[in-house]
Design an enzyme around this catalytic site. Sequence first.
Site, mmCIF file in Angstrom:
data_model
loop_
_atom_site.group_PDB
_atom_site.id
_atom_site.type_symbol
_atom_site.label_atom_id
_atom_site.label_comp_id
_atom_site.label_asym_id
_atom_site.label_seq_id
_atom_site.Cartn_x
_atom_site.Cartn_y
_atom_site.Cartn_z
ATOM 1 C CG ASP A 101 55.490 -7.754 6.341
ATOM 2 O OD1 ASP A 101 55.346 -7.999 7.550
ATOM 3 O OD2 ASP A 101 54.760 -6.967 5.711
ATOM 4 C CG HIS A 148 52.628 -7.396 9.541
ATOM 5 N ND1 HIS A 148 52.995 -7.135 8.241
ATOM 6 C CD2 HIS A 148 51.517 -6.644 9.765
ATOM 7 C CE1 HIS A 148 52.145 -6.267 7.713
ATOM 8 N NE2 HIS A 148 51.231 -5.951 8.609
ATOM 9 C CB SER A 205 49.051 -5.336 6.106
ATOM 10 O OG SER A 205 49.871 -4.239 6.381
#
Length: 473
Positions: free
Chosen positions: A167, A204, A413
């Site tokens: 990621d 994230h 996600s």
Amino acid sequence: MAPQRFHEQFDQIQRSLPDVPLAMGPDDSAEFIYEKGVVLARDGEEAQVVEDAVRTHFTATEGLTADHVRRAGPRANRSGITRIRVGDPGEGGRAADHAVAGALRALRETEGRAGRRLVSRNHVVSIAVNACPGDEPVPAPRTGPANPAAAGTAYDPARAVGVLVVDTGLTHDYRSYPLLAHTEGDLQVRETDEDGVLQQYVGHGTFIAGLVAAVAPNTDVTVRGTLNDAGAILESEFGERLFDAVEDGWPDILSLSAGTSNGRVDGLLGVAAFMDELRSRHTLLVAAAGNNASAAPFWPAAYAALPEHADAVLSVGALRGDGAFGACFSNHGPWVTAYAPGERLVSAFTGFGTPVPYVYQHSTYEACRYGFSYSCTCRSPRHTGVLSEERHAAPGKPDQVMFEGLASWSGTSFATPLAAGLVAAHMTANQLTDPRAAARQLLAGNAEFAEVRGVHVPALLPPTWRPVPVGAA
């Protein structure tokens, strides 16, 4: 025609890849983004077949010279993929790449005879393309509880399950979050802009790592910053970077919250070599189904529906806040294995020591862009974003917030690491060493279901997850 949100994301990704001219496809739609003027082929004989076929097609139909088609690299990489230049990337707008379309047409008959795909667009693999505009993080009280809260399992380094998150990298202050004490990996290369404002998608990977650790504390989580560049990467590079991520060893579970659709049902050429290698390993790939509110296969998650890869891939869609139905933005279809909560989860972000400002990039809508009637992330909480206002004749002032450690965030996600964590927790609870067998057992013993587009689907609900009430729009 592509919706405004897709154009906003296109602009953002183009800024993050300034030297790569991009187009949207397959025409002026919102299905995917790809590199203009370039196609992909496998190295060696197949690449030569593609070059010859395209060169013959263009010379006969387009009046181009023979040297117009040429190799553009990379070559001799582990993904076995070559980029082939077939057109001038400076020609046409974002929805007018006739050269690539012509190259694909030129190979159709040859592919039919070969019985396999020989050529592909060079798609952009991303963590966010076409996601609902409410998918940006929202500050959560620093003293408030995470959601899901931490499970009670103790950490045992001798039996910890290895989870690799591919990621964006970890934020600089991630160790301030107690659940990430056993997390290692790459730091985010650049967190803020020149004014000290947090850049889009920073945090994230940290948020995802926090979710894995909450559901499965007995894990060794490693985060690789493969998608540090605004969460986007070209397919031609992605396969190679996946090999890089497992260079030090294949994990028990690989959590991947990125992908792309491609208008096909046979996967991505750029990751084919990696997926073939994955089949021979023990690793379970847990992959996000994507945020396009579409039934079109989203790769790599959709490999879960291909018989040769089904045992190695768990694809995960998102449920809305109450866990009863699918989230408005979630992709769906028979290629999605299971669904997990994906709205308004709370996890580690950044700003633990010093608060960090963030300016919203996308504006919310007056109503759900997908027509859902509950108070979804498309419309709540309300905010005005920079990219949305750039497309207005009379732009307004974007909203700014401050983060002080935790965030609330939505998307497939984040449903994905919940599912990955549940598999890891099942391994620990049942003293299993095979993550694929653990996933099969988890699904076989699951008694929870939700409704997604009129279909009852398996719902993976962490024991410490708290439903979030959803109101009418």
